[in-house]
Design an enzyme around this catalytic site. Structure first.
Site, PDB file in Angstrom:
ATOM      1  N   GLU A  55       0.676  -9.643  11.525  1.00 12.63           N
ATOM      2  CA  GLU A  55       1.179  -8.754   9.896  1.00 12.63           C
ATOM      3  C   GLU A  55       2.340  -8.823   9.723  1.00 12.63           C
ATOM      4  O   GLU A  55       2.311  -9.719   8.374  1.00 12.63           O
ATOM      5  CB  GLU A  55      -0.113  -7.351  10.073  1.00 12.63           C
ATOM      6  CG  GLU A  55      -0.361  -7.190   8.573  1.00 12.63           C
ATOM      7  CD  GLU A  55      -1.608  -5.876   8.709  1.00 12.63           C
ATOM      8  OE1 GLU A  55      -1.178  -5.746   9.555  1.00 12.63           O
ATOM      9  OE2 GLU A  55      -1.835  -5.574   7.613  1.00 12.63           O
ATOM     10  N   ASP A 107       0.722  -1.444  -0.039  1.00 11.78           N
ATOM     11  CA  ASP A 107       0.106  -0.105  -0.075  1.00 11.78           C
ATOM     12  C   ASP A 107       0.821   1.364   0.221  1.00 11.78           C
ATOM     13  O   ASP A 107       0.159   1.913  -0.408  1.00 11.78           O
ATOM     14  CB  ASP A 107      -0.768   0.056   1.084  1.00 11.78           C
ATOM     15  CG  ASP A 107      -1.715  -1.262   1.502  1.00 11.78           C
ATOM     16  OD1 ASP A 107      -1.369  -2.097   0.655  1.00 11.78           O
ATOM     17  OD2 ASP A 107      -2.847  -1.429   2.123  1.00 11.78           O
TER      18      ASP A 107
HETATM   19  C1  GLC Z   1      -2.845  -5.165   3.284  1.00 13.91           C
HETATM   20  C2  GLC Z   1      -1.997  -5.077   2.451  1.00 13.91           C
HETATM   21  C3  GLC Z   1      -2.525  -6.215   1.604  1.00 13.91           C
HETATM   22  C4  GLC Z   1      -3.586  -6.752   2.437  1.00 13.91           C
HETATM   23  C5  GLC Z   1      -4.368  -6.597   3.371  1.00 13.91           C
HETATM   24  C6  GLC Z   1      -5.111  -7.677   3.743  1.00 13.91           C
HETATM   25  O1  GLC Z   1      -3.499  -3.757   2.435  1.00 13.91           O
HETATM   26  O2  GLC Z   1      -0.861  -4.144   2.478  1.00 13.91           O
HETATM   27  O3  GLC Z   1      -1.385  -6.398   1.277  1.00 13.91           O
HETATM   28  O4  GLC Z   1      -3.629  -7.748   1.359  1.00 13.91           O
HETATM   29  O5  GLC Z   1      -3.789  -5.369   4.216  1.00 13.91           O
HETATM   30  O6  GLC Z   1      -4.212  -7.559   4.189  1.00 13.91           O
END
Ligand code: GLC
Length: 417
Positions: A384, A161
């Site tokens: 995460e 992101d």
């Molecule tokens: C965030 C991450 C993305 C992922 C999402 C859900 O937006 O950057 O890569 O898919 O979270 O985990």
């Protein structure tokens, strides 16, 4: 390392806690819906628990495919106010409420992994998904290429992101009219670990533009100021095309167009080579400007079947400079931020893909990376992402994809499952 069996049990518990029956949420609170590439990783995590459940994860994802072939990055199976922007802001035009952008197409690669694990069980399930996967890959080839490299039209598409790769193109957007909105992510996680308001204004502005254009790719091609050719998408699609080709051959499908697509994408990868940094990099498709960023996506080259001695050197240098790799940004960069999301932290899913590629190139770094990822998770939990300097867990906790890559790859028991 703590007891591997106990960690396996914990990983399974996390996956079942996030399991909604026919899809999995990444983590409670922060991400209450189905995410595209998260589901592909969840599928291989489920493979050691139930092959049926593993295929269901991919089937639910592909059932959200739009008529033009796009497979959305978020699928809103329910309405949940704890996440912003929700289905009303996106205005997705697919068969189920969804976002309007896609995510890296790891699904075909993970479908092939399931098939290889149990061909007999998987054959019909793979057969049923093949055409949809082919159509999704074709959509990328039709709408997203720049010099053969795959472009993202929103930073969220790359799944990275707030990577520095987007800084230049994002700065050129004037987020006029974005108005007032309430972020939900920072209610769940420390804002120092999340993207900034500068980024968020532009994320939302891009979503509003897509909604206004009804996500018509032709119109977006003309209007969208954000179009960046990126190593995440390019390497992952190239790999996915190779896997789809092999899968299709096994299933006796017509795979005629895939080989030609592979040649185009191979050339596209070379168009991402930045001589100034001696590494694969993102390139603004509108201006040709380089991001000058050596990221964990740069090291997906081996996963795509591409080797370069310069990439091996860069990898070894970067891994020496942090306790845990692979950092999402070169720590020598002045934009490196050890805690902020995709500007420094380590992500387990990226490590797994990087190591898969290194393994296929017989690089000893593959096992080293697997062991260091296993150590990171066993010491710091199923977070995460992680701080590369000290391993501190960051972002959401009890995360599906971290549990999934543990079960499918990092756990010492992984090959036995
Ligand atoms: C965030 C991450 C993305 C992922 C999402 C859900 O937006 O950057 O890569 O898919 O979270 O985990």
């Amino acid at each position: 390392m703590k007891n591997a069996d106990k960690l396996d049990a914990l990983a399974k518990e996390i996956m079942s806690g996030n399991d909604k029956g026919h899809y999995t949420i990444p983590t409670k609170g922060l991400y209450p819906y189905q995410w595209n590439w998260d589901s592909a990783f969840a599928a291989i995590g489920f493979a050691g628990i139930s092959m049926d459940r593993a295929w269901i994860e991919l089937e639910t994802l592909m059932a959200a495919q739009w008529s033009d072939g796009m497979v959305p990055h978020i699928i809103f199976h329910t309405v949940d106010d704890s996440y912003f922007p929700g289905p009303d802001v996106w205005g997705g035009v697919g068969p189920v409420p969804s976002s309007g952008v896609t995510q890296p197409p790891v699904a075909a690669t993970m479908a092939r992994q399931l098939y290889l694990k149990d061909p007999q069980f998987s054959r019909d399930r793979a057969d049923a998904l093949f055409d949809g996967l082919l159509k999704w890959h074709r959509w990328f080839m039709d709408w997203r290429l720049d010099k053969g490299a795959v472009c993202v039209t929103h930073p969220w598409e790359a799944g990275r992101d707030n990577a520095p790769d987007w800084d230049g193109p994002m700065a050129r957007i004037d987020p006029q009219g974005v108005g007032e909105y309430t972020r939900r992510d920072t209610a769940h996680v420390d804002s120092a670990m999340r993207p900034t308001k500068f980024d968020y204004d532009r994320y939302i502005w891009l979503v509003n533009m897509g909604n206004r254009l009804k996500w018509n790719q032709q119109a977006l091609l003309k209007e969208n100021p954000f179009r960046v050719a990126d190593p995440t998408m390019t390497f992952i699609l190239l790999r996915a095309q190779r896997d789809l080709l092999a899968l299709g051959q096994d299933l006796g499908k017509d795979v005629g167009s895939i080989e030609a697509d592979i040649r185009i994408l191979e050339a596209g990868c070379q168009s991402l080579w930045n001589d100034a940094t001696s590494a694969y990099d993102s390139r603004d498709a509108h201006t040709g400007e380089w991001a000058n960023s050596i990221s964990n996506a740069s090291f997906l080259c081996w996963y795509a079947g591409i080797d370069k001695s310069e990439m091996r050197k860069a990898y070894d240098r970067i891994m020496k400079s942090c306790q845990f790799g692979v950092p999402s940004l070169d720590p020598d960069s002045d934009r490196f931020d050890a805690r902020r999301y995709w500007r420094g932290p380590v992500w387990g899913i990226m490590n797994m893909m990087i190591a898969m590629g290194m393994q296929e190139h017989n690089m000893p770094q593959a096992d080293e990376l697997k062991n260091s990822t296993a150590g990171l998770i066993s010491e710091h939990g199923f977070a995460e992402y992680f701080n590369p300097l000290d391993g501190a867990p960051a972002g959401g906790k009890s995360f599906t994809w971290t549990a999934a890559i543990w079960l499918a790859w990092a756990s010492p028991n992984a090959s036995k499952t």
